[in-house]
Design a protein around this motif. Structure first.
Motif, short mmCIF file in Angstrom:
data_model
loop_
_atom_site.label_atom_id
_atom_site.label_comp_id
_atom_site.label_asym_id
_atom_site.label_seq_id
_atom_site.Cartn_x
_atom_site.Cartn_y
_atom_site.Cartn_z
N SER A 40 53.59 -44.20 56.32
CA SER A 40 54.29 -44.67 55.12
C SER A 40 53.32 -45.41 54.20
O SER A 40 53.42 -45.31 52.97
CB SER A 40 55.48 -45.55 55.49
N GLU A 96 57.50 -43.03 49.63
CA GLU A 96 57.71 -43.21 51.06
C GLU A 96 58.97 -42.46 51.49
O GLU A 96 59.01 -41.84 52.56
CB GLU A 96 57.83 -44.70 51.40
N ARG A 114 58.35 -45.98 59.18
CA ARG A 114 59.06 -45.89 57.90
C ARG A 114 60.25 -46.86 57.87
O ARG A 114 60.43 -47.61 56.91
CB ARG A 114 59.53 -44.45 57.71
#
Length: 229
Positions: A40, A96, A114
């Protein structure tokens, strides 16, 4: 990264092409750094995040002050000009999320990173407003991050100093991401099968650094242009 600070950062290339863009990862006390957020972080700082964003901006036919961020004074208050954080960082947070659509999170470990970062961004909303609206102390803010996120202890103190110095910045990240997602949903609903994700992203990236109301106007114009083709 040549100093301790955030988990990573991106420094855009100059318009004369004298050096490439630079992605710095914070390896200060590496044994304390969790690795699950690296995917991420890379999406956020490189492609399709800040590197794509600033490389795209550098090619726009606009005055330099519209497209070139002065990274020499990144940690100075009131910091850089021009920089609309909600637009700049909103795009990076949105990318992301795009990582899920792109299949970039290939393992549960990556996806955990994430979600961990999402928890961190949510906690920053509380800390930012706590410090600057509700009179929180630095110790209380640090304890909140300690209790509600996975960031290592060595980074907590640095993060809170950042929020104290730069009021509203942590909130601007999430505000920008939510607005971009909102506008994408609006465009998808209005255009149906004619919605083109490439056109949507190009519309966002072609603006330079601007306030969110300008972003919204541009997307509305894109929708009308597509409808009346």
């Amino acid at each position: 990264m040549p100093f301790n600070g955030p988990g990573g950062m991106y420094i855009a290339p100059p318009m004369d092409g004298s050096r490439p863009g630079v992605f710095q990862a914070n390896l200060f006390e590496p044994e304390t750094k969790p690795r699950f957020s690296m995917m991420s972080l890379c999406l956020h700082e490189t492609c399709p995040g800040h590197h794509l964003q600033f490389a795209f901006q550098n090619q726009l036919s606009m005055p330099a002050f519209r497209v070139q961020v002065d990274h020499r004074n990144y940690y100075s208050a009131p910091c850089m000009f021009p920089l609309f954080t909600a637009y700049c960082e909103g795009w990076a947070l949105y990318t992301e999320y795009l990582g899920e659509e792109m299949g970039a999170y290939r393992t549960p470990y990556d996806l955990f990173g994430r979600y961990s970062d999402e928890m961190f961004r949510a906690a920053r909303l509380v800390v930012d407003t706590g410090l600057h609206v509700f009179g929180w102390t630095q110790d209380r803010a640090e304890e909140f991050l300690r209790s509600n996120t996975c960031i290592p202890e060595v980074e907590i103190h640095e993060e809170i100093k950042r929020y104290i110095t730069w009021p509203g910045q942590a909130c601007a990240y999430k505000i920008g991401e939510l607005k971009i997602k909102e506008l994408r949903v609006k465009a998808e609903a209005a255009l149906g099968e004619d919605f083109d994700i490439k056109e949507f992203h190009s519309t966002l990236l072609s603006l330079g650094s601007v306030p969110l109301d300008v972003v919204e106007d541009a997307v509305n114009e894109m929708i009308q242009r597509q409808i009346h083709k």
